[in-house]
Scaffold this motif. Structure first.
Motif, PDB file in Angstrom:
ATOM      1  N   ALA A   1      41.204  39.978  44.878  1.00 41.58           N
ATOM      2  CA  ALA A   1      40.970  39.826  46.324  1.00 41.58           C
ATOM      3  C   ALA A   1      40.642  41.133  47.036  1.00 41.58           C
ATOM      4  O   ALA A   1      39.747  41.178  47.877  1.00 41.58           O
ATOM      5  CB  ALA A   1      42.169  39.148  46.976  1.00 41.58           C
ATOM      6  N   ASP A   2      41.350  42.196  46.728  1.00 46.18           N
ATOM      7  CA  ASP A   2      41.170  43.457  47.449  1.00 46.18           C
ATOM      8  C   ASP A   2      40.463  44.515  46.611  1.00 46.18           C
ATOM      9  O   ASP A   2      40.557  45.707  46.901  1.00 46.18           O
ATOM     10  CB  ASP A   2      42.529  43.985  47.920  1.00 46.18           C
ATOM     11  N   LEU A   3      39.745  44.077  45.581  1.00 43.23           N
ATOM     12  CA  LEU A   3      39.056  44.997  44.681  1.00 43.23           C
ATOM     13  C   LEU A   3      37.975  45.778  45.427  1.00 43.23           C
ATOM     14  O   LEU A   3      37.163  45.196  46.145  1.00 43.23           O
ATOM     15  CB  LEU A   3      38.431  44.206  43.536  1.00 43.23           C
ATOM     16  N   ILE A   4      37.994  47.091  45.288  1.00 45.08           N
ATOM     17  CA  ILE A   4      37.000  47.955  45.933  1.00 45.08           C
ATOM     18  C   ILE A   4      36.178  48.641  44.840  1.00 45.08           C
ATOM     19  O   ILE A   4      36.724  49.343  43.995  1.00 45.08           O
ATOM     20  CB  ILE A   4      37.680  49.022  46.814  1.00 45.08           C
ATOM     21  N   VAL A   5      34.872  48.391  44.869  1.00 50.20           N
ATOM     22  CA  VAL A   5      33.972  49.036  43.907  1.00 50.20           C
ATOM     23  C   VAL A   5      33.527  50.359  44.525  1.00 50.20           C
ATOM     24  O   VAL A   5      32.920  50.362  45.596  1.00 50.20           O
ATOM     25  CB  VAL A   5      32.757  48.149  43.587  1.00 50.20           C
ATOM     26  N   PRO A   6      33.856  51.492  43.868  1.00 50.84           N
ATOM     27  CA  PRO A   6      33.469  52.793  44.418  1.00 50.84           C
ATOM     28  C   PRO A   6      31.962  52.896  44.622  1.00 50.84           C
ATOM     29  O   PRO A   6      31.177  52.347  43.838  1.00 50.84           O
ATOM     30  CB  PRO A   6      33.942  53.790  43.351  1.00 50.84           C
ATOM     31  N   GLU A   7      31.576  53.571  45.682  1.00 52.05           N
ATOM     32  CA  GLU A   7      30.165  53.754  45.981  1.00 52.05           C
ATOM     33  C   GLU A   7      29.478  54.436  44.801  1.00 52.05           C
ATOM     34  O   GLU A   7      30.001  55.377  44.219  1.00 52.05           O
ATOM     35  CB  GLU A   7      30.001  54.608  47.242  1.00 52.05           C
ATOM     36  N   GLY A   8      28.318  53.927  44.441  1.00 52.76           N
ATOM     37  CA  GLY A   8      27.576  54.494  43.323  1.00 52.76           C
ATOM     38  C   GLY A   8      27.854  53.790  42.004  1.00 52.76           C
ATOM     39  O   GLY A   8      27.104  53.965  41.053  1.00 52.76           O
ATOM     40  N   ASN A   9      28.938  53.024  41.919  1.00 51.68           N
ATOM     41  CA  ASN A   9      29.235  52.270  40.696  1.00 51.68           C
ATOM     42  C   ASN A   9      28.386  51.006  40.650  1.00 51.68           C
ATOM     43  O   ASN A   9      27.953  50.500  41.677  1.00 51.68           O
ATOM     44  CB  ASN A   9      30.711  51.874  40.642  1.00 51.68           C
ATOM     45  N   LYS A  10      28.180  50.500  39.434  1.00 56.17           N
ATOM     46  CA  LYS A  10      27.468  49.240  39.263  1.00 56.17           C
ATOM     47  C   LYS A  10      28.331  48.098  39.799  1.00 56.17           C
ATOM     48  O   LYS A  10      29.545  48.225  39.909  1.00 56.17           O
ATOM     49  CB  LYS A  10      27.195  48.995  37.780  1.00 56.17           C
ATOM     50  N   ALA A  11      27.687  46.988  40.097  1.00 57.90           N
ATOM     51  CA  ALA A  11      28.421  45.797  40.522  1.00 57.90           C
ATOM     52  C   ALA A  11      29.381  45.370  39.411  1.00 57.90           C
ATOM     53  O   ALA A  11      29.139  45.628  38.231  1.00 57.90           O
ATOM     54  CB  ALA A  11      27.447  44.674  40.847  1.00 57.90           C
ATOM     55  N   VAL A  12      30.450  44.720  39.794  1.00 57.74           N
ATOM     56  CA  VAL A  12      31.465  44.286  38.834  1.00 57.74           C
ATOM     57  C   VAL A  12      31.406  42.773  38.679  1.00 57.74           C
ATOM     58  O   VAL A  12      31.439  42.034  39.666  1.00 57.74           O
ATOM     59  CB  VAL A  12      32.874  44.712  39.300  1.00 57.74           C
ATOM     60  N   CYS A  13      31.319  42.316  37.444  1.00 60.61           N
ATOM     61  CA  CYS A  13      31.372  40.901  37.126  1.00 60.61           C
ATOM     62  C   CYS A  13      32.838  40.536  36.925  1.00 60.61           C
ATOM     63  O   CYS A  13      33.509  41.108  36.069  1.00 60.61           O
ATOM     64  CB  CYS A  13      30.575  40.595  35.864  1.00 60.61           C
ATOM     65  N   LYS A  14      33.317  39.578  37.721  1.00 58.93           N
ATOM     66  CA  LYS A  14      34.713  39.157  37.659  1.00 58.93           C
ATOM     67  C   LYS A  14      34.803  37.838  36.895  1.00 58.93           C
ATOM     68  O   LYS A  14      34.163  36.856  37.264  1.00 58.93           O
ATOM     69  CB  LYS A  14      35.271  39.032  39.066  1.00 58.93           C
ATOM     70  N   ILE A  15      35.598  37.848  35.816  1.00 63.67           N
ATOM     71  CA  ILE A  15      35.715  36.698  34.921  1.00 63.67           C
ATOM     72  C   ILE A  15      37.133  36.149  35.003  1.00 63.67           C
ATOM     73  O   ILE A  15      38.098  36.908  34.940  1.00 63.67           O
ATOM     74  CB  ILE A  15      35.427  37.121  33.462  1.00 63.67           C
ATOM     75  N   ALA A  16      37.270  34.837  35.140  1.00 64.46           N
ATOM     76  CA  ALA A  16      38.586  34.190  35.140  1.00 64.46           C
ATOM     77  C   ALA A  16      38.808  33.559  33.772  1.00 64.46           C
ATOM     78  O   ALA A  16      38.002  32.755  33.317  1.00 64.46           O
ATOM     79  CB  ALA A  16      38.656  33.128  36.231  1.00 64.46           C
ATOM     80  N   ASN A  17      39.899  33.935  33.107  1.00 62.59           N
ATOM     81  CA  ASN A  17      40.252  33.345  31.822  1.00 62.59           C
ATOM     82  C   ASN A  17      41.042  32.068  32.099  1.00 62.59           C
ATOM     83  O   ASN A  17      42.129  32.117  32.662  1.00 62.59           O
ATOM     84  CB  ASN A  17      41.082  34.333  31.006  1.00 62.59           C
ATOM     85  N   ILE A  18      40.485  30.930  31.724  1.00 65.03           N
ATOM     86  CA  ILE A  18      41.118  29.639  31.972  1.00 65.03           C
ATOM     87  C   ILE A  18      41.566  29.058  30.639  1.00 65.03           C
ATOM     88  O   ILE A  18      40.752  28.840  29.747  1.00 65.03           O
ATOM     89  CB  ILE A  18      40.153  28.678  32.696  1.00 65.03           C
ATOM     90  N   VAL A  19      42.867  28.822  30.519  1.00 65.28           N
ATOM     91  CA  VAL A  19      43.418  28.264  29.279  1.00 65.28           C
ATOM     92  C   VAL A  19      43.773  26.798  29.493  1.00 65.28           C
ATOM     93  O   VAL A  19      43.990  26.352  30.625  1.00 65.28           O
ATOM     94  CB  VAL A  19      44.656  29.054  28.793  1.00 65.28           C
ATOM     95  N   ALA A  20      43.832  26.056  28.397  1.00 62.30           N
ATOM     96  CA  ALA A  20      44.126  24.626  28.464  1.00 62.30           C
ATOM     97  C   ALA A  20      45.539  24.391  28.979  1.00 62.30           C
ATOM     98  O   ALA A  20      46.479  25.080  28.600  1.00 62.30           O
ATOM     99  CB  ALA A  20      43.966  23.998  27.085  1.00 62.30           C
ATOM    100  N   LYS A  21      45.642  23.423  29.878  1.00 57.44           N
ATOM    101  CA  LYS A  21      46.943  22.984  30.370  1.00 57.44           C
ATOM    102  C   LYS A  21      47.480  21.953  29.388  1.00 57.44           C
ATOM    103  O   LYS A  21      46.722  21.282  28.694  1.00 57.44           O
ATOM    104  CB  LYS A  21      46.825  22.359  31.764  1.00 57.44           C
ATOM    105  N   ASN A  22      48.778  21.793  29.358  1.00 56.84           N
ATOM    106  CA  ASN A  22      49.407  20.886  28.407  1.00 56.84           C
ATOM    107  C   ASN A  22      49.508  19.478  28.999  1.00 56.84           C
ATOM    108  O   ASN A  22      50.592  18.951  29.194  1.00 56.84           O
ATOM    109  CB  ASN A  22      50.793  21.420  28.026  1.00 56.84           C
ATOM    110  N   ASN A  23      48.345  18.883  29.317  1.00 57.08           N
ATOM    111  CA  ASN A  23      48.316  17.525  29.852  1.00 57.08           C
ATOM    112  C   ASN A  23      46.945  16.925  29.536  1.00 57.08           C
ATOM    113  O   ASN A  23      46.099  17.582  28.952  1.00 57.08           O
ATOM    114  CB  ASN A  23      48.597  17.522  31.362  1.00 57.08           C
TER     115      ASN A  23
END
Length: 145
Positions: free
Chosen positions: A49-71
């Motif tokens: 939510a509050d991630l700050i990409v420093p100026e001059g850095n490349k864009a950041v790809c944010k990946i969510a790891n989703i694991v199987a629920k037990n249902n």
């Protein structure tokens, strides 16, 4: 480290579980961060939510790891939709794809189709795999292996 990956023409995915780890990874130059070991879409969202990409850095790809629920529900599909709406660019899914077992309607391809559908938990159900009644049919991306 990164120099070895660069030499092999690979990109590094950094797994993070806290906002502090995510910020440290981005500050160090990471362009792919995966929120792993965190249960639930809202908790994952808090990590980036509050991630700050420093100026001059490349864009950041944010990946969510989703694991199987037990249902037998398809909560993983809804979690993918919520994570997308929360600013994640991708999801990392593995065991959840095979949760339906031999069900001919809930095979891995159908689950992937549901995850990349332009749907929301407010307006659609993950069971609506046919595409009917799900609103716009925009192409949202590819899954590469």
């Amino acid at each position: 480290g990164e120099n070895v990956a660069e030499g092999l023409d690979l990109e590094v995915i950094v797994n993070v579980a806290t906002a502090e780890q995510a910020q440290a990874a981005v500050d160090a130059g990471a362009t792919l961060i995966c929120v792993a070991g965190v249960d639930g879409a809202e908790n994952k969202k808090a990590v980036i939510a509050d991630l700050i990409v420093p100026e001059g850095n490349k864009a950041v790809c944010k990946i969510a790891n989703i694991v199987a629920k037990n249902n037998q529900q398809l909560e993983e599909v809804e979690e993918a939709w919520i994570c997308r709406d929360a600013g994640f660019n991708a999801v990392w899914v593995s065991d959840a794809l095979y949760k339906g077992g031999s069900d001919p309607v809930e095979h891995p391809g159908a689950i992937i189709k549901s995850m990349i559908a332009k749907s929301s938990v407010k307006w659609a159900s993950p069971k609506a795999r046919s595409g009917k009644g799900e609103g716009a049919r925009e192409y949202l991306g590819d899954i590469l292996m």
